[in-house]
Design a protein around this motif. Structure first.
Motif, PDB file in Angstrom:
ATOM      1  N   LYS A   1      71.107  27.059-164.098  1.00 52.59           N
ATOM      2  CA  LYS A   1      71.877  27.204-165.334  1.00 52.59           C
ATOM      3  C   LYS A   1      71.343  26.271-166.410  1.00 52.59           C
ATOM      4  O   LYS A   1      71.240  26.650-167.579  1.00 52.59           O
ATOM      5  CB  LYS A   1      73.366  26.925-165.097  1.00 52.59           C
ATOM      6  CG  LYS A   1      74.024  27.814-164.066  1.00 52.59           C
ATOM      7  CD  LYS A   1      73.819  29.275-164.323  1.00 52.59           C
ATOM      8  CE  LYS A   1      74.462  30.097-163.229  1.00 52.59           C
ATOM      9  NZ  LYS A   1      73.733  31.297-162.909  1.00 52.59           N
TER      10      LYS A   1
ATOM     11  N   ASN B   1      67.765  27.572-167.442  1.00 56.53           N
ATOM     12  CA  ASN B   1      67.896  28.822-168.184  1.00 56.53           C
ATOM     13  C   ASN B   1      68.443  28.572-169.592  1.00 56.53           C
ATOM     14  O   ASN B   1      67.979  29.186-170.559  1.00 56.53           O
ATOM     15  CB  ASN B   1      68.797  29.787-167.416  1.00 56.53           C
ATOM     16  CG  ASN B   1      68.400  31.231-167.595  1.00 56.53           C
ATOM     17  OD1 ASN B   1      67.459  31.558-168.282  1.00 56.53           O
ATOM     18  ND2 ASN B   1      69.142  32.108-166.956  1.00 56.53           N
ATOM     19  N   SER B   2      69.402  27.680-169.708  1.00 62.35           N
ATOM     20  CA  SER B   2      69.963  27.362-171.032  1.00 62.35           C
ATOM     21  C   SER B   2      68.909  26.749-171.947  1.00 62.35           C
ATOM     22  O   SER B   2      68.818  27.105-173.123  1.00 62.35           O
ATOM     23  CB  SER B   2      71.145  26.389-170.894  1.00 62.35           C
ATOM     24  OG  SER B   2      72.179  26.999-170.184  1.00 62.35           O
ATOM     25  N   THR B   3      68.117  25.836-171.411  1.00 57.43           N
ATOM     26  CA  THR B   3      67.111  25.182-172.254  1.00 57.43           C
ATOM     27  C   THR B   3      65.980  26.133-172.641  1.00 57.43           C
ATOM     28  O   THR B   3      65.508  26.096-173.780  1.00 57.43           O
ATOM     29  CB  THR B   3      66.539  23.924-171.569  1.00 57.43           C
ATOM     30  OG1 THR B   3      65.995  24.275-170.300  1.00 57.43           O
ATOM     31  CG2 THR B   3      67.608  22.870-171.385  1.00 57.43           C
TER      32      THR B   3
ATOM     33  N   ASN C   1      66.258  29.366-172.998  1.00 57.35           N
ATOM     34  CA  ASN C   1      66.823  30.280-173.990  1.00 57.35           C
ATOM     35  C   ASN C   1      66.960  29.608-175.350  1.00 57.35           C
ATOM     36  O   ASN C   1      66.706  30.229-176.387  1.00 57.35           O
ATOM     37  CB  ASN C   1      68.188  30.800-173.529  1.00 57.35           C
ATOM     38  CG  ASN C   1      68.060  31.822-172.428  1.00 57.35           C
ATOM     39  OD1 ASN C   1      67.087  32.558-172.357  1.00 57.35           O
ATOM     40  ND2 ASN C   1      69.047  31.875-171.556  1.00 57.35           N
ATOM     41  N   LEU C   2      67.346  28.358-175.365  1.00 62.45           N
ATOM     42  CA  LEU C   2      67.481  27.631-176.623  1.00 62.45           C
ATOM     43  C   LEU C   2      66.121  27.464-177.306  1.00 62.45           C
ATOM     44  O   LEU C   2      65.991  27.684-178.518  1.00 62.45           O
ATOM     45  CB  LEU C   2      68.121  26.259-176.361  1.00 62.45           C
ATOM     46  CG  LEU C   2      68.598  25.473-177.563  1.00 62.45           C
ATOM     47  CD1 LEU C   2      69.618  26.275-178.369  1.00 62.45           C
ATOM     48  CD2 LEU C   2      69.216  24.163-177.120  1.00 62.45           C
TER      49      LEU C   2
ATOM     50  N   GLY D   1      76.740  36.943-176.701  1.00 64.76           N
ATOM     51  CA  GLY D   1      76.776  35.633-176.044  1.00 64.76           C
ATOM     52  C   GLY D   1      78.163  35.303-175.507  1.00 64.76           C
ATOM     53  O   GLY D   1      78.297  34.725-174.422  1.00 64.76           O
TER      54      GLY D   1
ATOM     55  N   MET E   1      79.034  34.625-171.661  1.00 62.37           N
ATOM     56  CA  MET E   1      79.749  33.442-171.156  1.00 62.37           C
ATOM     57  C   MET E   1      80.885  33.857-170.231  1.00 62.37           C
ATOM     58  O   MET E   1      81.084  33.244-169.174  1.00 62.37           O
ATOM     59  CB  MET E   1      80.278  32.606-172.327  1.00 62.37           C
ATOM     60  CG  MET E   1      79.185  31.881-173.085  1.00 62.37           C
ATOM     61  SD  MET E   1      79.760  31.114-174.621  1.00 62.37           S
ATOM     62  CE  MET E   1      80.972  29.968-174.031  1.00 62.37           C
TER      63      MET E   1
ATOM     64  N   ASN F   1      79.394  34.969-166.971  1.00 63.22           N
ATOM     65  CA  ASN F   1      78.942  33.819-166.203  1.00 63.22           C
ATOM     66  C   ASN F   1      80.110  33.081-165.565  1.00 63.22           C
ATOM     67  O   ASN F   1      80.010  32.617-164.433  1.00 63.22           O
ATOM     68  CB  ASN F   1      78.137  32.865-167.089  1.00 63.22           C
ATOM     69  CG  ASN F   1      76.678  33.204-167.107  1.00 63.22           C
ATOM     70  OD1 ASN F   1      75.948  32.833-166.212  1.00 63.22           O
ATOM     71  ND2 ASN F   1      76.261  33.946-168.124  1.00 63.22           N
TER      72      ASN F   1
END
Length: 165
Positions: A92, A95-97, A99-100, A121, A125, A128
């Motif tokens: 997680k 994947n977040s970084t 995507n950012l 998004g 969320m 998720n």
């Protein structure tokens, strides 16, 4: 890096490779020991392996993206010997970084439908949240079928986009 590649290369090149990668991944997941937890490596080795995988997956995620979390969990467990729950949590963050980072590249190149992205998004969320709750209740026994479903849907999408669209 992957997002920059996506801006200059045709995605069909990578999608064609996915026609081979996805069945191999599905075969690996169906093996009995694929989700078995292994003896952890020393911390430094785990960090080195995890960072290497994060870099490679980051390129993939920036370039194409679908299935990134699945690939990360499988790699963290299979290569770096990270336990399933920790692999899921680490995935997680990675994947977040990724995507950012890709978002910044795409925003800078004015190729983002921001209103659609924000609404989607929010639904992502919510999905998720419910997915994490499902995982926490059932653990590893719930993971394999979900991964196989994700890989099958992803494969069907690739086939559709390459040959039927």
């Amino acid at each position: 890096l992957g997002a920059h590649i996506a801006l200059i290369l045709d995605a069909r090149i990578f999608m064609t490779a996915m026609l081979f990668i996805l069945p191999v991944t599905a075969f690996y997941v169906t093996r009995k020991k694929s989700m078995a937890e292994k003896e952890p490596f020393p911390f430094q080795k785990t960090v080195l392996l995890s960072c290497t995988m994060a870099f490679v997956i980051g390129i993939y995620d920036g370039f194409y993206g679908p299935g990134t979390g699945t690939f990360l969990i499988l790699l963290l467990m299979g290569v770096a010997h990270v336990r399933l729950k920790e692999a899921n949590g680490i995935t997680k963050v990675i994947n977040s970084t990724t995507n950012l980072a890709a978002l910044f590249v795409f925003l800078a190149n004015d190729v983002v439908l921001l209103s659609l992205g924000l609404v989607a998004g929010l639904f992502n969320m919510a999905g998720n949240y419910f997915g994490a709750r499902y995982f926490e209740k059932g653990g590893a026994q719930n993971v394999k079928p979900v991964i196989i479903i994700v890989l099958t849907v992803f494969f069907a999408k690739v086939v559709y986009e390459l040959f039927l669209r």
